[in-house]
Design a protein around this motif. Structure first.
Motif, PDB file in Angstrom:
ATOM      1  N   ALA A 115       1.304  -1.538   0.576  1.00  0.00           N
ATOM      2  CA  ALA A 115      -0.195  -0.325  -0.035  1.00  0.00           C
ATOM      3  C   ALA A 115       0.953   1.116  -0.421  1.00  0.00           C
ATOM      4  N   PHE A 116       2.276   1.350   0.397  1.00  0.00           N
ATOM      5  CA  PHE A 116       2.798   2.710   0.408  1.00  0.00           C
ATOM      6  C   PHE A 116       3.943   2.604  -0.859  1.00  0.00           C
ATOM      7  N   GLN A 117       3.010   1.945  -2.033  1.00  0.00           N
ATOM      8  CA  GLN A 117       4.293   2.247  -3.427  1.00  0.00           C
ATOM      9  C   GLN A 117       3.007   1.395  -4.211  1.00  0.00           C
ATOM     10  N   LEU A 118       2.039   1.664  -4.185  1.00  0.00           N
ATOM     11  CA  LEU A 118       1.165   1.637  -5.220  1.00  0.00           C
ATOM     12  C   LEU A 118      -0.183   2.232  -4.483  1.00  0.00           C
ATOM     13  N   GLU A 119      -0.540   2.364  -5.477  1.00  0.00           N
ATOM     14  CA  GLU A 119      -2.120   3.386  -5.712  1.00  0.00           C
ATOM     15  C   GLU A 119      -2.787   2.526  -5.255  1.00  0.00           C
ATOM     16  N   LEU A 120      -4.419   3.066  -5.082  1.00  0.00           N
ATOM     17  CA  LEU A 120      -5.950   1.701  -4.002  1.00  0.00           C
ATOM     18  C   LEU A 120      -5.667   0.944  -4.662  1.00  0.00           C
ATOM     19  N   LEU A 121      -6.133   1.109  -5.913  1.00  0.00           N
ATOM     20  CA  LEU A 121      -7.045   0.084  -7.154  1.00  0.00           C
ATOM     21  C   LEU A 121      -5.859  -0.997  -6.874  1.00  0.00           C
ATOM     22  N   ARG A 122      -4.309  -0.312  -7.339  1.00  0.00           N
ATOM     23  CA  ARG A 122      -3.520  -1.903  -7.533  1.00  0.00           C
ATOM     24  C   ARG A 122      -3.351  -2.340  -6.367  1.00  0.00           C
ATOM     25  N   THR A 123      -3.262  -1.804  -5.253  1.00  0.00           N
ATOM     26  CA  THR A 123      -3.513  -2.615  -3.734  1.00  0.00           C
ATOM     27  C   THR A 123      -4.224  -3.684  -3.945  1.00  0.00           C
ATOM     28  N   MET A 124      -5.146  -3.298  -4.324  1.00  0.00           N
ATOM     29  CA  MET A 124      -6.803  -4.252  -4.169  1.00  0.00           C
ATOM     30  C   MET A 124      -5.926  -5.273  -4.824  1.00  0.00           C
ATOM     31  N   VAL A 125      -5.471  -5.407  -6.085  1.00  0.00           N
ATOM     32  CA  VAL A 125      -5.785  -5.741  -6.898  1.00  0.00           C
ATOM     33  C   VAL A 125      -4.483  -7.490  -6.726  1.00  0.00           C
ATOM     34  N   VAL A 126      -3.620  -6.438  -5.551  1.00  0.00           N
ATOM     35  CA  VAL A 126      -2.229  -7.835  -5.863  1.00  0.00           C
ATOM     36  C   VAL A 126      -2.488  -8.406  -3.759  1.00  0.00           C
ATOM     37  N   THR A 127      -3.487  -7.445  -3.485  1.00  0.00           N
ATOM     38  CA  THR A 127      -3.937  -8.017  -2.016  1.00  0.00           C
ATOM     39  C   THR A 127      -4.870  -9.001  -2.430  1.00  0.00           C
ATOM     40  N   LEU A 128      -5.912  -9.178  -3.111  1.00  0.00           N
ATOM     41  CA  LEU A 128      -6.690 -10.512  -4.253  1.00  0.00           C
ATOM     42  C   LEU A 128      -5.572 -11.950  -4.513  1.00  0.00           C
ATOM     43  N   VAL A 129      -4.559 -11.330  -5.323  1.00  0.00           N
ATOM     44  CA  VAL A 129      -3.655 -12.533  -5.515  1.00  0.00           C
ATOM     45  C   VAL A 129      -3.574 -13.188  -4.645  1.00  0.00           C
ATOM     46  N   ILE A 130      -2.635 -12.646  -3.307  1.00  0.00           N
ATOM     47  CA  ILE A 130      -2.253 -12.471  -2.701  1.00  0.00           C
ATOM     48  C   ILE A 130      -3.245 -13.936  -1.520  1.00  0.00           C
ATOM     49  N   GLY A 131      -4.348 -13.182  -1.165  1.00  0.00           N
ATOM     50  CA  GLY A 131      -5.551 -14.336  -1.071  1.00  0.00           C
ATOM     51  C   GLY A 131      -6.258 -15.454  -1.374  1.00  0.00           C
ATOM     52  N   LEU A 132      -5.781 -15.915  -3.351  1.00  0.00           N
ATOM     53  CA  LEU A 132      -5.306 -16.258  -3.854  1.00  0.00           C
ATOM     54  C   LEU A 132      -4.634 -17.432  -3.186  1.00  0.00           C
ATOM     55  N   ILE A 133      -3.204 -16.920  -3.631  1.00  0.00           N
ATOM     56  CA  ILE A 133      -2.344 -17.522  -3.440  1.00  0.00           C
ATOM     57  C   ILE A 133      -2.139 -18.359  -2.007  1.00  0.00           C
ATOM     58  N   TYR A 134      -3.142 -18.065  -0.610  1.00  0.00           N
ATOM     59  CA  TYR A 134      -3.695 -18.407  -0.021  1.00  0.00           C
ATOM     60  C   TYR A 134      -3.897 -19.028   1.034  1.00  0.00           C
ATOM     61  N   VAL A 135      -4.753 -18.798  -0.502  1.00  0.00           N
ATOM     62  CA  VAL A 135      -6.233 -20.306   0.028  1.00  0.00           C
ATOM     63  C   VAL A 135      -5.500 -21.601  -0.619  1.00  0.00           C
ATOM     64  N   ALA A 136      -5.059 -20.918  -1.853  1.00  0.00           N
ATOM     65  CA  ALA A 136      -3.957 -22.653  -2.322  1.00  0.00           C
ATOM     66  C   ALA A 136      -2.766 -23.130  -1.586  1.00  0.00           C
ATOM     67  N   ALA A 137      -1.961 -22.344  -0.697  1.00  0.00           N
ATOM     68  CA  ALA A 137      -1.505 -23.487  -0.035  1.00  0.00           C
ATOM     69  C   ALA A 137      -2.211 -23.666   1.539  1.00  0.00           C
ATOM     70  N   CYS A 138      -3.137 -23.613   1.663  1.00  0.00           N
ATOM     71  CA  CYS A 138      -4.004 -23.826   2.432  1.00  0.00           C
ATOM     72  C   CYS A 138      -5.042 -25.040   2.563  1.00  0.00           C
ATOM     73  N   TYR A 139      -4.964 -24.817   1.482  1.00  0.00           N
ATOM     74  CA  TYR A 139      -5.807 -26.054   0.255  1.00  0.00           C
ATOM     75  C   TYR A 139      -4.601 -27.158   0.383  1.00  0.00           C
ATOM     76  N   VAL A 140      -3.527 -26.833  -0.161  1.00  0.00           N
ATOM     77  CA  VAL A 140      -2.934 -27.902  -0.515  1.00  0.00           C
ATOM     78  C   VAL A 140      -2.137 -28.625   1.242  1.00  0.00           C
ATOM     79  N   ASN A 141      -2.327 -28.073   2.159  1.00  0.00           N
ATOM     80  CA  ASN A 141      -1.714 -28.290   3.238  1.00  0.00           C
ATOM     81  C   ASN A 141      -2.477 -29.492   3.888  1.00  0.00           C
ATOM     82  N   PRO A 142      -1.293 -30.816   4.149  1.00  0.00           N
ATOM     83  CA  PRO A 142      -2.608 -31.546   4.922  1.00  0.00           C
ATOM     84  C   PRO A 142      -3.569 -31.133   5.813  1.00  0.00           C
TER      85      PRO A 142
END
Length: 425
Positions: A115-142
């Motif tokens: 958020a310190f580096q990007l404007e609001l819209l891009r920050t939200m897009v990056v956050t959404l991508v990170i959220g999807l990566i987080y979901v994937a990591a939790c899904y493949v965890n035992p």
């Protein structure tokens, strides 16, 4: 390594900017919170690597990253090392329990840094991508996501990431706007102060330039009135003095009227076919007596062929007169001035070179600005109008004007006139 970097004091973090140091501190606090939260989560489901041990690994990663930043410029870019942080956090989440891993807190630190580096819209897009990566990591965890409880926790954490991104983005957008407005107010204040100084300088210059010929005329009138028995030669000299200074007043008033018309866009050019060499010859001849009184030599270097242009003759004569008269004024006695004409790709160039005192670089940048006055060691100045008027007239003809000078080595003023009278809007 740049000169600025070499000039920085030696130290562990001297190569990091203030923003990078704040992000580094934020990552340290987030890692500390991970360890604290671990004590409230005793579940071993899906834990492939111990949280304390993983915390030490992440701490070592941070230390190694800071060390490498000293030598690898690529790592100093915030978005680059934040991407590495996200990758390391994803690995840590997968190894330490998936949806219930306390390393989720590191995602929050990454998003705040983004958020310190990007404007609001891009920050939200990056956050959404990170959220999807987080979901994937939790899904493949035992531990998986089969339980509704796990799904609720995962959804709440992803929502928390989005809320953090939104709040940080909005807050930082507001801070950036306020910073821009403050910088704009400061710029306006600086402009107003500069304008005040300019107006004060202009008033002083005008007062001086007008007062000198008025004083001379008044003195000559008093001398004529006080002694009626003056010889004819004395009376003639006084009359010549009055005539000279009255003409000088006419020139000064004319320049003031000229800039008023220029600023109002009321100047129209009466173009006609003209030989630029004839214009230069008339100006040099007209100013020859002025140079002669100072023992100066003014030489006109002509071309073998005429210089046909379509210009406003009177205006171009005015430009060359302003430049040449300045050269005569600022060049010391017994000096040399050369006026040259040269053919260019699109027209012709006129240059006036002298062996005077030269002009400092800081003055050259503003020399053609309105009311800008250069005072040399002999106190010679003016109202700062002649070169401004010259620039405006040359640009109206579609040409350009510039100066080449070095202190102690004279000056060379040049301007171009397009062939065929090229017009500009």
């Amino acid at each position: 390594m740049t000169r600025a970097e070499r000039a920085q004091p030696a130290g562990w973090f001297s190569y990091l900017g203030a923003g990078e140091r704040q992000v580094l501190l934020l990552r340290g606090l987030a890692l500390l919170m991970v360890v604290v939260l671990h004590w409230f989560d005793r579940s071993t489901e899906g834990v492939l690597f111990g949280v304390p041990q993983m915390a030490l690994v992440v701490l070592a990663y941070n230390a190694l990253l800071v060390l490498l930043m000293r030598y690898v410029r690529w790592l100093r870019r915030p978005l680059n090392y934040l991407a590495l942080d996200a990758a390391i956090t994803t690995l840590a989440v997968y190894l330490t329990g998936g949806y219930h891993s306390s390393f989720f807190v590191l995602y929050v630190a990454v998003i705040i840094g983004v958020a310190f580096q990007l404007e609001l819209l891009r920050t939200m897009v990056v956050t959404l991508v990170i959220g999807l990566i987080y979901v994937a990591a939790c899904y493949v965890n035992p531990a998986g996501l089969q339980l509704a409880f796990a799904q609720y926790i995962l959804a709440a954490k992803v929502l928390l990431l989005l809320v953090v991104a939104l709040l940080c983005g909005l807050l930082l957008e507001q801070l950036r706007r306020e910073q821009q407005q403050t910088a704009h107010e400061r710029e306006q204040v600086a402009r107003l102060k500069a304008l005040d100084r300019l107006q004060e300088s202009f008033v002083l210059s005008v007062s001086h330039e007008l007062n000198t010929p008025l004083t001379c005329v008044r003195t000559a009138v008093d001398l004529l009135a006080a002694a009626g028995d003056n010889s004819p030669a004395t009376r003639a000299e006084l009359i010549r003095t009055m005539d000279h200074h009255v003409r000088r007043l006419e020139v000064l008033v004319g320049e003031l009227l000229e800039i008023t018309k220029l600023d109002a866009g009321q100047i129209t050019l009466a173009r006609q076919p003209t030989d630029l060499q004839q214009v230069a010859g008339r100006v040099v001849e007209a100013l020859h007596p002025l140079a002669l009184r100072k023992g100066q030599e003014v030489r006109l270097h002509r071309l073998d062929a005429p210089c046909p242009v379509e210009v406003d003759r009177r205006r171009i004569e005015q430009v060359l007169t302003n430049i040449l008269s300045n050269a005569i004024t600022f060049t010391p006695k017994q000096g040399h001035i050369e006026v040259r004409l040269a053919e260019t790709a699109g027209g012709f160039q006129v240059s006036v070179a002298d062996d005077g005192p030269g002009i400092a670089a800081e003055d050259q940048a503003h020399l053609f600005d309105k009311f800008y006055v250069v005072v040399n060691d002999r106190g010679l100045s003016g109202m700062g109008l002649g070169l401004y008027i010259a620039r405006e007239i040359v640009e109206l003809h579609g040409g350009r004007i510039w100066v080449e000078s070095e202190v102690g080595k004279g000056s060379r003023f040049c301007f171009t006139v397009p062939a065929g009278g090229k017009r500009v809007p």
